[in-house]
Write a protein that holds these residues in place. Sequence first.
Motif, PDB file in Angstrom:
ATOM      1  N   UNK A 157       3.026  -0.208 -15.519  1.00  0.00           N
ATOM      2  CA  UNK A 157       4.451   0.065 -15.306  1.00  0.00           C
ATOM      3  C   UNK A 157       5.283  -1.212 -15.302  1.00  0.00           C
ATOM      4  N   UNK A 158       4.769  -2.256 -14.682  1.00  0.00           N
ATOM      5  CA  UNK A 158       5.518  -3.516 -14.599  1.00  0.00           C
ATOM      6  C   UNK A 158       5.709  -4.117 -15.981  1.00  0.00           C
ATOM      7  N   UNK A 188       0.832  -1.213   0.000  1.00  0.00           N
ATOM      8  CA  UNK A 188       0.000   0.000   0.000  1.00  0.00           C
ATOM      9  C   UNK A 188       0.860   1.253   0.000  1.00  0.00           C
ATOM     10  N   UNK A 189       1.936   1.226   0.771  1.00  0.00           N
ATOM     11  CA  UNK A 189       2.844   2.366   0.829  1.00  0.00           C
ATOM     12  C   UNK A 189       3.488   2.613  -0.535  1.00  0.00           C
ATOM     13  N   UNK A 190       3.907   1.535  -1.203  1.00  0.00           N
ATOM     14  CA  UNK A 190       4.518   1.681  -2.531  1.00  0.00           C
ATOM     15  C   UNK A 190       3.514   2.237  -3.532  1.00  0.00           C
ATOM     16  N   UNK A 191       2.278   1.759  -3.452  1.00  0.00           N
ATOM     17  CA  UNK A 191       1.257   2.225  -4.393  1.00  0.00           C
ATOM     18  C   UNK A 191       0.874   3.681  -4.150  1.00  0.00           C
ATOM     19  N   UNK A 200      10.528   4.034 -10.964  1.00  0.00           N
ATOM     20  CA  UNK A 200      11.925   3.773 -10.601  1.00  0.00           C
ATOM     21  C   UNK A 200      12.046   2.451  -9.840  1.00  0.00           C
ATOM     22  N   UNK A 201      11.118   2.184  -8.935  1.00  0.00           N
ATOM     23  CA  UNK A 201      11.120   0.920  -8.195  1.00  0.00           C
ATOM     24  C   UNK A 201      10.991  -0.256  -9.160  1.00  0.00           C
ATOM     25  N   UNK A 202      10.067  -0.162 -10.080  1.00  0.00           N
ATOM     26  CA  UNK A 202       9.854  -1.247 -11.038  1.00  0.00           C
ATOM     27  C   UNK A 202      11.085  -1.412 -11.934  1.00  0.00           C
TER      28      UNK A 202
END
Length: 164
Positions: free
Chosen positions: A58-59, A7-10, A19-21
């Motif tokens: 994004x993924x 949830x925090x990432x979203x 950038x995370x992906x």
Amino acid sequence: VLPSNVDYMLASPTNQLRELVRELSKWSVNKKDTIARQFVFMLLYNLCGTSDFCPHYLIARQTPILQVLMECVAQPPLQPLHMQRGNKIPNPQEDFNFSCTLRRRATWTLWRLSKHPENRSLFLELQPRLLALACPTPDTFDTFKSDPYLRQLILETLSHLTTE
């Protein structure tokens, strides 16, 4: 990977999520670091479990991720992943169970990613490989013989691509 972390990432801005992906895609191609790879698959599985379509888009757009997921799905379960264990003696049954779980998560992640309308063109490129996995010929190895649930998800993915 906890739901609150997902949830925090979203909740992060799109550029940070992108950038995370991007970083996850780099980790996913490193076959030598199995721990990082397992983490990537687990995180992608959890990110795709959300109803928010942003991470799905994004993924799938990170070039190697779909290919890495396809590799994992196509890997026969009798070829267990070699986990880094240090001095611990390998346990073939544990490796086999882990390999099956990872394949299930990779297959489910592909299925979820295929549902995003903008990912359709990417999955149409994968359609021949998906079809070969779902409908093996007598000359090819049936990777889903021991787990019909995976074949069902691949067939649903193919069905989704042909109905739009």
